[in-house]
Design a protein around this motif. Structure first.
Motif, mmCIF file in Angstrom:
data_model
loop_
_atom_site.group_PDB
_atom_site.id
_atom_site.type_symbol
_atom_site.label_atom_id
_atom_site.label_comp_id
_atom_site.label_asym_id
_atom_site.label_seq_id
_atom_site.Cartn_x
_atom_site.Cartn_y
_atom_site.Cartn_z
ATOM 1 N N LEU A 128 95.649 27.288 20.819
ATOM 2 C CA LEU A 128 95.649 25.889 21.237
ATOM 3 C C LEU A 128 94.439 25.597 22.113
ATOM 4 O O LEU A 128 93.771 24.567 21.943
ATOM 5 C CB LEU A 128 96.948 25.540 21.968
ATOM 6 C CG LEU A 128 97.036 24.113 22.505
ATOM 7 C CD1 LEU A 128 96.870 23.080 21.390
ATOM 8 C CD2 LEU A 128 98.366 23.916 23.225
ATOM 9 N N GLY A 129 94.134 26.485 23.055
ATOM 10 C CA GLY A 129 92.965 26.296 23.910
ATOM 11 C C GLY A 129 91.686 26.191 23.099
ATOM 12 O O GLY A 129 90.830 25.341 23.357
ATOM 13 N N LYS A 130 91.578 27.035 22.088
ATOM 14 C CA LYS A 130 90.403 27.005 21.204
ATOM 15 C C LYS A 130 90.359 25.707 20.399
ATOM 16 O O LYS A 130 89.301 25.072 20.284
ATOM 17 C CB LYS A 130 90.463 28.205 20.256
ATOM 18 C CG LYS A 130 89.279 28.329 19.343
ATOM 19 C CD LYS A 130 89.421 29.585 18.484
ATOM 20 C CE LYS A 130 88.243 29.793 17.577
ATOM 21 N NZ LYS A 130 88.401 31.017 16.771
ATOM 22 N N GLU A 131 91.507 25.296 19.863
ATOM 23 C CA GLU A 131 91.563 24.088 19.046
ATOM 24 C C GLU A 131 91.167 22.842 19.835
ATOM 25 O O GLU A 131 90.360 22.030 19.368
ATOM 26 C CB GLU A 131 92.964 23.905 18.461
ATOM 27 C CG GLU A 131 93.107 22.651 17.625
ATOM 28 C CD GLU A 131 94.519 22.416 17.114
ATOM 29 O OE1 GLU A 131 94.664 21.548 16.235
ATOM 30 O OE2 GLU A 131 95.474 23.068 17.588
ATOM 31 N N HIS A 156 91.000 27.311 27.095
ATOM 32 C CA HIS A 156 90.050 26.230 26.812
ATOM 33 C C HIS A 156 88.698 26.578 27.430
ATOM 34 O O HIS A 156 87.653 26.485 26.781
ATOM 35 C CB HIS A 156 90.603 24.912 27.366
ATOM 36 C CG HIS A 156 89.653 23.755 27.262
ATOM 37 N ND1 HIS A 156 88.788 23.426 28.285
ATOM 38 C CD2 HIS A 156 89.427 22.867 26.264
ATOM 39 C CE1 HIS A 156 88.083 22.378 27.927
ATOM 40 N NE2 HIS A 156 88.442 22.016 26.704
ATOM 41 N N ARG A 157 88.735 26.990 28.665
ATOM 42 C CA ARG A 157 87.504 27.335 29.381
ATOM 43 C C ARG A 157 86.858 28.594 28.784
ATOM 44 O O ARG A 157 85.625 28.665 28.635
ATOM 45 C CB ARG A 157 87.823 27.548 30.861
ATOM 46 C CG ARG A 157 86.617 27.812 31.711
ATOM 47 C CD ARG A 157 85.797 26.553 31.841
ATOM 48 N NE ARG A 157 84.659 26.833 32.697
ATOM 49 C CZ ARG A 157 83.502 26.244 32.604
ATOM 50 N NH1 ARG A 157 83.320 25.294 31.721
ATOM 51 N NH2 ARG A 157 82.529 26.560 33.388
ATOM 52 N N ALA A 158 87.671 29.568 28.417
ATOM 53 C CA ALA A 158 87.150 30.817 27.849
ATOM 54 C C ALA A 158 86.391 30.579 26.547
ATOM 55 O O ALA A 158 85.435 31.290 26.240
ATOM 56 C CB ALA A 158 88.290 31.808 27.613
ATOM 57 N N PHE A 159 86.809 29.571 25.815
ATOM 58 C CA PHE A 159 86.134 29.253 24.553
ATOM 59 C C PHE A 159 84.972 28.278 24.747
ATOM 60 O O PHE A 159 84.439 27.738 23.797
ATOM 61 C CB PHE A 159 87.129 28.695 23.536
ATOM 62 C CG PHE A 159 87.996 29.762 22.929
ATOM 63 C CD1 PHE A 159 87.469 30.668 22.025
ATOM 64 C CD2 PHE A 159 89.319 29.879 23.302
ATOM 65 C CE1 PHE A 159 88.257 31.670 21.473
ATOM 66 C CE2 PHE A 159 90.117 30.880 22.750
ATOM 67 C CZ PHE A 159 89.588 31.772 21.835
ATOM 68 N N GLY A 160 84.588 28.072 26.012
ATOM 69 C CA GLY A 160 83.395 27.269 26.279
ATOM 70 C C GLY A 160 83.654 25.816 26.605
ATOM 71 O O GLY A 160 82.726 25.018 26.595
ATOM 72 N N GLY A 161 84.902 25.456 26.908
ATOM 73 C CA GLY A 161 85.206 24.081 27.285
ATOM 74 C C GLY A 161 84.398 23.678 28.507
ATOM 75 O O GLY A 161 84.322 24.420 29.472
ATOM 76 N N LYS A 162 83.785 22.515 28.417
ATOM 77 C CA LYS A 162 82.956 22.034 29.533
ATOM 78 C C LYS A 162 83.393 20.664 29.963
ATOM 79 O O LYS A 162 83.955 19.914 29.267
ATOM 80 C CB LYS A 162 81.498 21.991 29.099
ATOM 81 C CG LYS A 162 80.989 23.375 28.797
ATOM 82 C CD LYS A 162 79.551 23.353 28.387
ATOM 83 C CE LYS A 162 79.181 24.780 28.069
ATOM 84 N NZ LYS A 162 77.916 25.069 27.709
#
Length: 128
Positions: A25-28, A122-128
């Motif tokens: 979900l975080g990645k999506e 979310h942050r681990a996958f590069g969320g900014k």
């Protein structure tokens, strides 16, 4: 992350298979445009409720649902925000619908852990 997984996390706490679902979900939501600032606004409100105590802040917790609906409606082009709103709303509902009211504070704690896991992934996958 399906509704049954969200309900299970809120009612029973995190489990390895559910962590994988939170990761997806975080990645999506990252890939569909949700920004860290959008998720942090809700997280800040949640942490304030947690710090003041769920029992005293139950109404503020309930009000996260309309706040999320407003945010998603205001930025309707951000698909990640709509998905986030939908999943977090399911979690909020699970806190209230999970059985006895005496267990609500424990379900709230589990909900907070779910939220934190989604934010972290979310942050681990590069969320900014």
């Amino acid at each position: 992350m399906e509704k049954e997984q969200i309900v299970s996390w809120v009612q029973q706490g995190p489990q390895p298979a559910l962590l994988d679902a939170a990761q997806e979900l975080g990645k999506e939501i990252k890939n569909k445009g949700l920004t860290t600032s959008q998720i942090r606004q809700v997280f800040t409100r949640l942490k304030s409720i947690e710090a003041k105590g769920y029992v005293k802040q139950k109404t503020d917790f309930m009000m996260l649902k309309p706040y999320l609906a407003y945010a998603a409606g205001r930025q309707d082009r951000v698909i990640g925000l709509k998905i986030f709103k939908e999943k977090i709303t399911m979690g909020i509902d699970a806190v209230f619908e999970g059985g006895s009211s005496e267990e609500e504070p424990n379900r709230f704690v589990n909900f907070c852990k779910l939220f934190e896991a989604i934010l972290a992934y979310h942050r681990a996958f590069g969320g900014k």
